[in-house]
Scaffold this motif. Structure first.
Motif, PDB file in Angstrom:
ATOM      1  N   ASP A 189       0.831  -1.196   0.000  1.00 57.16           N
ATOM      2  CA  ASP A 189       0.000   0.000   0.000  1.00 57.16           C
ATOM      3  C   ASP A 189       0.868   1.249   0.000  1.00 57.16           C
ATOM      4  O   ASP A 189       0.620   2.202   0.727  1.00 57.16           O
ATOM      5  N   ASN A 190       1.900   1.241  -0.840  1.00 59.62           N
ATOM      6  CA  ASN A 190       2.722   2.444  -0.982  1.00 59.62           C
ATOM      7  C   ASN A 190       2.493   3.065  -2.358  1.00 59.62           C
ATOM      8  O   ASN A 190       3.325   3.762  -2.883  1.00 59.62           O
ATOM      9  N   THR A 191       1.321   2.769  -2.942  1.00 58.05           N
ATOM     10  CA  THR A 191       0.931   3.316  -4.235  1.00 58.05           C
ATOM     11  C   THR A 191      -0.303   4.203  -4.055  1.00 58.05           C
ATOM     12  O   THR A 191      -0.886   4.259  -2.973  1.00 58.05           O
ATOM     13  N   VAL A 192      -0.727   4.854  -5.112  1.00 63.01           N
ATOM     14  CA  VAL A 192      -1.920   5.712  -5.073  1.00 63.01           C
ATOM     15  C   VAL A 192      -3.112   4.869  -4.629  1.00 63.01           C
ATOM     16  O   VAL A 192      -3.254   3.741  -5.078  1.00 63.01           O
ATOM     17  N   PRO A 193      -3.973   5.308  -3.740  1.00 67.57           N
ATOM     18  CA  PRO A 193      -4.020   6.639  -3.147  1.00 67.57           C
ATOM     19  C   PRO A 193      -3.221   6.759  -1.854  1.00 67.57           C
ATOM     20  O   PRO A 193      -3.167   7.817  -1.258  1.00 67.57           O
ATOM     21  N   PHE A 194      -2.607   5.667  -1.405  1.00 65.97           N
ATOM     22  CA  PHE A 194      -1.913   5.691  -0.113  1.00 65.97           C
ATOM     23  C   PHE A 194      -0.569   6.405  -0.158  1.00 65.97           C
ATOM     24  O   PHE A 194      -0.010   6.720   0.875  1.00 65.97           O
ATOM     25  N   SER A 195      -0.045   6.666  -1.342  1.00 66.99           N
ATOM     26  CA  SER A 195       1.263   7.301  -1.456  1.00 66.99           C
ATOM     27  C   SER A 195       1.187   8.821  -1.328  1.00 66.99           C
ATOM     28  O   SER A 195       2.197   9.493  -1.446  1.00 66.99           O
ATOM     29  N   ASN A 196       0.006   9.357  -1.063  1.00 70.94           N
ATOM     30  CA  ASN A 196      -0.124  10.804  -0.851  1.00 70.94           C
ATOM     31  C   ASN A 196       0.590  11.203   0.429  1.00 70.94           C
ATOM     32  O   ASN A 196       0.782  10.400   1.332  1.00 70.94           O
ATOM     33  N   THR A 197       0.943  12.473   0.518  1.00 72.57           N
ATOM     34  CA  THR A 197       1.604  12.961   1.734  1.00 72.57           C
ATOM     35  C   THR A 197       0.615  13.133   2.881  1.00 72.57           C
ATOM     36  O   THR A 197       1.010  13.223   4.027  1.00 72.57           O
ATOM     37  N   THR A 198      -0.671  13.160   2.562  1.00 73.40           N
ATOM     38  CA  THR A 198      -1.693  13.234   3.602  1.00 73.40           C
ATOM     39  C   THR A 198      -2.576  12.002   3.531  1.00 73.40           C
ATOM     40  O   THR A 198      -2.652  11.337   2.498  1.00 73.40           O
ATOM     41  N   SER A 199      -3.247  11.692   4.606  1.00 75.50           N
ATOM     42  CA  SER A 199      -4.150  10.540   4.638  1.00 75.50           C
ATOM     43  C   SER A 199      -5.332  10.776   3.695  1.00 75.50           C
ATOM     44  O   SER A 199      -5.697  11.907   3.409  1.00 75.50           O
ATOM     45  N   VAL A 200      -5.924   9.688   3.224  1.00 77.75           N
ATOM     46  CA  VAL A 200      -7.014   9.742   2.266  1.00 77.75           C
ATOM     47  C   VAL A 200      -8.202   8.947   2.805  1.00 77.75           C
ATOM     48  O   VAL A 200      -8.017   7.860   3.365  1.00 77.75           O
ATOM     49  N   TRP A 201      -9.417   9.477   2.623  1.00 73.04           N
ATOM     50  CA  TRP A 201     -10.621   8.733   3.006  1.00 73.04           C
ATOM     51  C   TRP A 201     -10.881   7.655   1.960  1.00 73.04           C
ATOM     52  O   TRP A 201     -10.937   7.938   0.762  1.00 73.04           O
ATOM     53  N   VAL A 226     -16.163   4.615   6.034  1.00 70.19           N
ATOM     54  CA  VAL A 226     -15.019   5.168   5.315  1.00 70.19           C
ATOM     55  C   VAL A 226     -13.873   5.287   6.314  1.00 70.19           C
ATOM     56  O   VAL A 226     -14.102   5.474   7.516  1.00 70.19           O
ATOM     57  N   TYR A 227     -12.657   5.151   5.813  1.00 72.71           N
ATOM     58  CA  TYR A 227     -11.462   5.099   6.653  1.00 72.71           C
ATOM     59  C   TYR A 227     -10.473   6.176   6.216  1.00 72.71           C
ATOM     60  O   TYR A 227     -10.186   6.305   5.023  1.00 72.71           O
ATOM     61  N   LEU A 228      -9.944   6.929   7.174  1.00 76.63           N
ATOM     62  CA  LEU A 228      -8.895   7.908   6.894  1.00 76.63           C
ATOM     63  C   LEU A 228      -7.565   7.188   7.130  1.00 76.63           C
ATOM     64  O   LEU A 228      -7.161   6.959   8.267  1.00 76.63           O
ATOM     65  N   LEU A 229      -6.910   6.808   6.026  1.00 68.28           N
ATOM     66  CA  LEU A 229      -5.754   5.920   6.107  1.00 68.28           C
ATOM     67  C   LEU A 229      -4.480   6.592   5.612  1.00 68.28           C
ATOM     68  O   LEU A 229      -4.438   7.101   4.484  1.00 68.28           O
ATOM     69  N   PRO A 230      -3.437   6.548   6.423  1.00 64.54           N
ATOM     70  CA  PRO A 230      -2.136   7.067   5.982  1.00 64.54           C
ATOM     71  C   PRO A 230      -1.388   6.004   5.175  1.00 64.54           C
ATOM     72  O   PRO A 230      -1.744   4.821   5.198  1.00 64.54           O
ATOM     73  N   GLN A 231      -0.356   6.437   4.504  1.00 64.82           N
ATOM     74  CA  GLN A 231       0.525   5.480   3.819  1.00 64.82           C
ATOM     75  C   GLN A 231       1.189   4.615   4.877  1.00 64.82           C
ATOM     76  O   GLN A 231       1.701   5.121   5.880  1.00 64.82           O
ATOM     77  N   PRO A 232       1.176   3.292   4.715  1.00 59.37           N
ATOM     78  CA  PRO A 232       1.860   2.421   5.681  1.00 59.37           C
ATOM     79  C   PRO A 232       3.356   2.725   5.731  1.00 59.37           C
ATOM     80  O   PRO A 232       3.908   3.323   4.806  1.00 59.37           O
ATOM     81  N   PRO A 233       4.017   2.284   6.808  1.00 61.05           N
ATOM     82  CA  PRO A 233       5.416   2.652   7.030  1.00 61.05           C
ATOM     83  C   PRO A 233       6.418   2.101   6.017  1.00 61.05           C
ATOM     84  O   PRO A 233       7.528   2.612   5.916  1.00 61.05           O
ATOM     85  N   SER A 234       6.062   1.073   5.272  1.00 63.01           N
ATOM     86  CA  SER A 234       7.031   0.456   4.376  1.00 63.01           C
ATOM     87  C   SER A 234       6.297  -0.400   3.349  1.00 63.01           C
ATOM     88  O   SER A 234       5.107  -0.674   3.490  1.00 63.01           O
ATOM     89  N   CYS A 235       7.027  -0.849   2.337  1.00 68.33           N
ATOM     90  CA  CYS A 235       6.454  -1.793   1.385  1.00 68.33           C
ATOM     91  C   CYS A 235       6.232  -3.127   2.110  1.00 68.33           C
ATOM     92  O   CYS A 235       6.845  -3.386   3.146  1.00 68.33           O
TER      93      CYS A 235
END
Length: 157
Positions: free
Chosen positions: A59-71, A141-150
């Motif tokens: 989950d290090n790709t779009v939409p999770f790769s944004n600098t801010t969390s995404v719903w 709906v979930y406000l999810l940040p990019q996970p810490p690593s691949c």
């Protein structure tokens, strides 16, 4: 806004304290929150806990790769909910599986803030991230940040 994972308050910008039984904070509203109307739909079947054919997804790709969390709203064939109990490694298409450790909000238009745990090796909550979950009319709906690593991934059911 402050929230609590275990015994002390920390801000949402600080690293959460990882625990497989964290405190969950709830915020109620009587109007439709914007995230119930504006979210990213995810239907990726490989993130479902029943998927075991490959463990190379991240989950290090779009939409999770944004600098801010995404719903995010999960929908079939992905499943409709983040897993709410530990998912063993090598399920849902990845090595390090993410599952929601907090309590789900039940009244409509309620947002819960807690953590998602990442299960690695034998530790069900080896690392974690702060997330929010909103109960919309008939979905979450979930406000999810990019996970810490691949090889870290949010798992659904």
């Amino acid at each position: 806004m402050l929230w609590r994972c275990t015994e002390k308050n920390i801000s949402t910008t600080a690293s959460p304290q990882c625990s497989s039984s964290p405190v969950t904070y709830f915020q109620y509203t009587t109007i439709t929150p914007p995230q119930c109307l504006n979210y990213t739909l995810n239907t990726d079947a490989t993130r479902n806990i029943g998927y075991t054919s490959s463990i190379n997804n991240c989950d290090n790709t779009v939409p999770f790769s944004n600098t801010t969390s995404v719903w995010i709203r999960f929908q079939a064939p992905a499943g409709t909910l983040l897993a709410s109990s530990p998912v063993p490694p090598n399920y849902c298409g990845t090595v390090v599986t993410g599952w929601y450790a907090g309590q789900y909000p039940s009244p409509v238009f309620t947002t819960a803030t807690s953590i998602v745990c990442f299960y690695y090796a034998t530790n069900t909550c080896s690392s974690c991230a702060s997330i929010s979950v909103t109960s919309c009319l008939n979905f979450y709906v979930y406000l999810l940040p990019q996970p810490p690593s691949c090889n870290y991934r949010y798992c659904t059911l």
